[in-house]
Design a protein around this motif. Structure first.
Motif, PDB file in Angstrom:
ATOM      1  N   SER A  15      65.541 -46.788 -44.508  1.00  0.00           N
ATOM      2  CA  SER A  15      65.671 -46.316 -43.474  1.00  0.00           C
ATOM      3  C   SER A  15      66.180 -47.719 -42.484  1.00  0.00           C
ATOM      4  CB  SER A  15      64.283 -45.594 -42.679  1.00  0.00           C
ATOM      5  OG  SER A  15      64.057 -46.517 -41.457  1.00  0.00           O
ATOM      6  N   ASN A  16      65.587 -48.844 -42.500  1.00  0.00           N
ATOM      7  CA  ASN A  16      66.237 -49.843 -41.885  1.00  0.00           C
ATOM      8  C   ASN A  16      67.710 -49.960 -42.274  1.00  0.00           C
ATOM      9  OD1 ASN A  16      63.715 -50.487 -40.447  1.00  0.00           O
ATOM     10  ND2 ASN A  16      63.083 -51.725 -42.108  1.00  0.00           N
ATOM     11  N   ARG A  17      67.795 -49.909 -43.525  1.00  0.00           N
ATOM     12  CA  ARG A  17      69.202 -50.327 -43.726  1.00  0.00           C
ATOM     13  C   ARG A  17      70.052 -49.259 -43.155  1.00  0.00           C
ATOM     14  NH1 ARG A  17      73.110 -50.425 -47.778  1.00  0.00           N
ATOM     15  NH2 ARG A  17      73.417 -52.598 -48.491  1.00  0.00           N
ATOM     16  N   GLU A  18      69.880 -48.199 -43.087  1.00  0.00           N
ATOM     17  CA  GLU A  18      70.552 -47.080 -42.448  1.00  0.00           C
ATOM     18  C   GLU A  18      70.696 -47.437 -40.963  1.00  0.00           C
ATOM     19  OE1 GLU A  18      72.475 -44.722 -43.714  1.00  0.00           O
ATOM     20  OE2 GLU A  18      71.852 -45.703 -45.832  1.00  0.00           O
ATOM     21  N   ARG A  19      69.556 -47.526 -40.308  1.00  0.00           N
ATOM     22  CA  ARG A  19      69.704 -48.102 -38.972  1.00  0.00           C
ATOM     23  C   ARG A  19      70.514 -49.145 -38.770  1.00  0.00           C
ATOM     24  NH1 ARG A  19      64.694 -49.566 -35.833  1.00  0.00           N
ATOM     25  NH2 ARG A  19      63.890 -50.491 -37.663  1.00  0.00           N
ATOM     26  N   ILE A  20      70.332 -50.402 -39.578  1.00  0.00           N
ATOM     27  CA  ILE A  20      71.532 -51.215 -39.226  1.00  0.00           C
ATOM     28  C   ILE A  20      72.866 -50.697 -39.212  1.00  0.00           C
ATOM     29  CG2 ILE A  20      72.168 -53.339 -40.401  1.00  0.00           C
ATOM     30  CD1 ILE A  20      69.521 -53.909 -41.361  1.00  0.00           C
ATOM     31  N   LEU A  21      73.106 -49.862 -40.535  1.00  0.00           N
ATOM     32  CA  LEU A  21      74.626 -49.409 -40.597  1.00  0.00           C
ATOM     33  C   LEU A  21      75.107 -48.825 -39.428  1.00  0.00           C
ATOM     34  CD1 LEU A  21      74.541 -48.730 -44.347  1.00  0.00           C
ATOM     35  CD2 LEU A  21      75.898 -50.308 -43.424  1.00  0.00           C
ATOM     36  N   ALA A  22      74.288 -47.725 -38.887  1.00  0.00           N
ATOM     37  CA  ALA A  22      74.343 -46.788 -37.924  1.00  0.00           C
ATOM     38  C   ALA A  22      74.706 -47.690 -36.568  1.00  0.00           C
ATOM     39  CB  ALA A  22      73.398 -46.073 -37.552  1.00  0.00           C
ATOM     40  N   ALA A  23      73.870 -48.701 -36.226  1.00  0.00           N
ATOM     41  CA  ALA A  23      74.115 -49.560 -35.245  1.00  0.00           C
ATOM     42  C   ALA A  23      75.222 -50.203 -35.081  1.00  0.00           C
ATOM     43  CB  ALA A  23      72.829 -50.668 -34.947  1.00  0.00           C
ATOM     44  N   ALA A  24      75.723 -50.874 -36.262  1.00  0.00           N
ATOM     45  CA  ALA A  24      76.934 -51.555 -36.457  1.00  0.00           C
ATOM     46  C   ALA A  24      78.309 -50.752 -36.190  1.00  0.00           C
ATOM     47  CB  ALA A  24      76.958 -52.110 -37.981  1.00  0.00           C
ATOM     48  N   ILE A  28      80.923 -51.095 -33.355  1.00  0.00           N
ATOM     49  CA  ILE A  28      82.341 -51.311 -33.765  1.00  0.00           C
ATOM     50  C   ILE A  28      83.121 -49.975 -33.186  1.00  0.00           C
ATOM     51  CG2 ILE A  28      83.890 -51.017 -35.509  1.00  0.00           C
ATOM     52  CD1 ILE A  28      81.497 -52.298 -37.238  1.00  0.00           C
ATOM     53  N   ALA A  29      82.393 -48.819 -33.048  1.00  0.00           N
ATOM     54  CA  ALA A  29      83.230 -47.606 -32.390  1.00  0.00           C
ATOM     55  C   ALA A  29      83.574 -47.929 -30.804  1.00  0.00           C
ATOM     56  CB  ALA A  29      82.419 -46.451 -32.666  1.00  0.00           C
ATOM     57  N   GLU A  30      82.483 -48.725 -30.145  1.00  0.00           N
ATOM     58  CA  GLU A  30      82.645 -48.911 -29.087  1.00  0.00           C
ATOM     59  C   GLU A  30      83.790 -49.953 -28.598  1.00  0.00           C
ATOM     60  OE1 GLU A  30      79.141 -49.810 -26.659  1.00  0.00           O
ATOM     61  OE2 GLU A  30      78.152 -47.857 -27.724  1.00  0.00           O
ATOM     62  N   GLY A  31      83.320 -51.113 -29.496  1.00  0.00           N
ATOM     63  CA  GLY A  31      84.256 -52.321 -29.048  1.00  0.00           C
ATOM     64  C   GLY A  31      84.912 -53.088 -30.191  1.00  0.00           C
ATOM     65  N   GLY A  32      84.991 -52.621 -31.210  1.00  0.00           N
ATOM     66  CA  GLY A  32      85.486 -53.210 -32.540  1.00  0.00           C
ATOM     67  C   GLY A  32      84.856 -54.192 -33.065  1.00  0.00           C
ATOM     68  N   ILE A  64      82.186 -54.256 -44.342  1.00  0.00           N
ATOM     69  CA  ILE A  64      82.730 -53.652 -45.294  1.00  0.00           C
ATOM     70  C   ILE A  64      82.073 -52.350 -45.646  1.00  0.00           C
ATOM     71  CG2 ILE A  64      83.282 -53.722 -47.813  1.00  0.00           C
ATOM     72  CD1 ILE A  64      83.905 -56.625 -47.363  1.00  0.00           C
ATOM     73  N   GLU A  65      80.823 -52.566 -45.998  1.00  0.00           N
ATOM     74  CA  GLU A  65      80.050 -51.480 -46.080  1.00  0.00           C
ATOM     75  C   GLU A  65      80.188 -50.234 -45.016  1.00  0.00           C
ATOM     76  OE1 GLU A  65      76.377 -52.128 -48.246  1.00  0.00           O
ATOM     77  OE2 GLU A  65      75.540 -50.019 -47.576  1.00  0.00           O
ATOM     78  N   VAL A  66      80.066 -50.616 -43.634  1.00  0.00           N
ATOM     79  CA  VAL A  66      80.488 -49.586 -42.662  1.00  0.00           C
ATOM     80  C   VAL A  66      81.653 -48.989 -42.949  1.00  0.00           C
ATOM     81  CG1 VAL A  66      80.609 -49.103 -40.218  1.00  0.00           C
ATOM     82  CG2 VAL A  66      78.746 -50.861 -40.946  1.00  0.00           C
ATOM     83  N   MET A  67      82.442 -49.707 -43.367  1.00  0.00           N
ATOM     84  CA  MET A  67      83.882 -49.323 -43.338  1.00  0.00           C
ATOM     85  C   MET A  67      84.196 -48.163 -44.516  1.00  0.00           C
ATOM     86  SD  MET A  67      87.425 -51.319 -43.265  1.00  0.00           S
ATOM     87  CE  MET A  67      87.094 -52.589 -44.615  1.00  0.00           C
ATOM     88  N   THR A  68      83.630 -48.904 -45.572  1.00  0.00           N
ATOM     89  CA  THR A  68      83.846 -47.980 -46.623  1.00  0.00           C
ATOM     90  C   THR A  68      83.094 -46.380 -46.575  1.00  0.00           C
ATOM     91  OG1 THR A  68      83.769 -50.112 -48.049  1.00  0.00           O
ATOM     92  CG2 THR A  68      83.324 -48.088 -49.204  1.00  0.00           C
ATOM     93  N   ALA A  69      81.661 -46.824 -46.127  1.00  0.00           N
ATOM     94  CA  ALA A  69      81.302 -45.466 -45.806  1.00  0.00           C
ATOM     95  C   ALA A  69      81.841 -44.327 -45.151  1.00  0.00           C
ATOM     96  CB  ALA A  69      79.678 -45.668 -45.513  1.00  0.00           C
TER      97      ALA A  69
END
Lengths: 209, 209
Positions: A15-24, A28-32, A64-69
């Motif tokens: 879940s931590n991993r997910e939280r990081i991905l979600a936060a990133a 990124i969605a806000e400010g790139g 890369i992982e955020v983008m790929t997902a």
DNA sequence: ACAAGAAGTGAAGTACAATTCATTCCTTGA
DNA sequence: TCAAGGAATGAATTGTACTTCACTTCTTGT
């Protein structure tokens, strides 16, 4: 021995991993990419910066992982449309519509994934993404050309043009910043129309070829 | 008093400025904004880093001036075409052809000017540039629509799509990297055809609108 | 309750690139 | 030729953000 990961712990780590991905993803969605510094991601996820590195080798890896997902989901939807029923024209329209409508949820996200440059490592991943996107459109074009719906054309070029066209229209200076729904709908429609016309037979083929 | 700028000196200073601009332009054309660090520009121009700041307030200022100058030339050419004779369709084709052909001289330059993000300051300047490019196409579209050559459409969206389409096709992953001339010609033609078709009346307007 | 070891922390370490500035080198006019 | 002052230099400074690591906190099995 006095410590082995319990199932509960395993879950928390995931879940931590997910939280990081979600936060990133949010940042990124806000400010790139630029706004998504490690420190900011950590703060957004409510943890320390060091923690990020327990889950991701580097910032590039995380990105890369955020983008790929995110793109994997898009590709799924697009492929579903591409392989679904209907004329090539209708499918192309639907594919562009699907992508643009979803992209308007977070324009900067789409932008970051498709266009914003970062480390070379990330760029390489992005090239893959763009090619995958292009391939979906190429597949539709191919069928359309074979079936006589579309005129012969350079499918690579057309696919790239389609991706470029809607990207620019979405994130360019003309693009909306929190515009009304009505305008968004109109924009989506305009982009789809543009792309469909672009690969279709013109009414009076000019001398130019 | 023992020093006043002579005409000769004045000239040398101006030439220094030009040298800096030219060096920056070269580096950007090669490797984009990222590769054009002040130190590299100075080295390329054969002078010290400090010198750059005698002529430009900041890196962003330098980049903006390079971009503005390069695009001014493009705009001149495009406007000439847009205001020239011929059908709207022919002029649109010619405009896209002119830009893409010239852009292939230095793809990264076009990319850096049109797409690569940098400081917010530079981004603002780029937005102007993109709008100016879009305006040229909008002007052609307007005439074409008024004259009945093109169907009614959202000109802002179409103009953005055109700019995006050829940009992506030029600098995207599918784009050539030092390809043969023949392929370049084919690519240019494909892009132009795509853009012209995109704004023209489709042979059988589908129910979708 | 305890110790072994993993998870988590965040300030310090590093890297990189823009910008500054004390100093040196040149140009000019007398 | 000389000195006044601008032009040029480039090493040092600054700023920013990624990454590390010595230390703290928490979990687990006995």
């Amino acid at each position: 021995m006095a410590y082995r990961r319990s199932a509960l712990m395993e879950e928390r780590l995931a879940s931590n991993r997910e939280r990081i991905l979600a936060a990133a993803r949010r940042l990124i969605a806000e400010g790139g990419y630029r706004e998504a510094q490690i420190a900011a991601v950590a703060a957004e996820a409510g943890m320390s910066t060091g923690m990020i590195y327990r889950y991701f080798r580097s910032k590039a890896d995380l990105f890369i992982e955020v983008m790929t997902a995110a793109i994997a989901r898009e590709l799924e939807l697009l492929n579903e449309i591409a392989e679904g029923p209907g004329t090539a024209k209708a499918r192309l329209y639907a594919a562009v519509e699907s992508f643009t409508r979803r992209a308007l949820t977070g324009p900067n996200l789409a932008y970051a994934f498709i266009a914003e440059p970062a480390e070379p490592e990330v760029d390489i991943a992005r090239i893959r993404v763009r090619q995958q996107l292009g391939n979906v459109f190429k597949a539709i074009l191919k069928e359309g050309i074979t079936g006589g719906e579309f005129p012969a054309q350079d499918m690579d070029a057309s696919a790239a043009c389609i991706v470029g066209a809607y990207t620019e229209a979405l994130v360019g200076p003309i693009a909306p910043k929190g515009q009304r729904v009505k305008d968004q709908e109109r924009l989506i429609q305009s982009i789809c129309d543009f792309c469909v016309r672009a690969v279709s037979q013109p009414i009076n083929p000019s001398g130019k070829r």
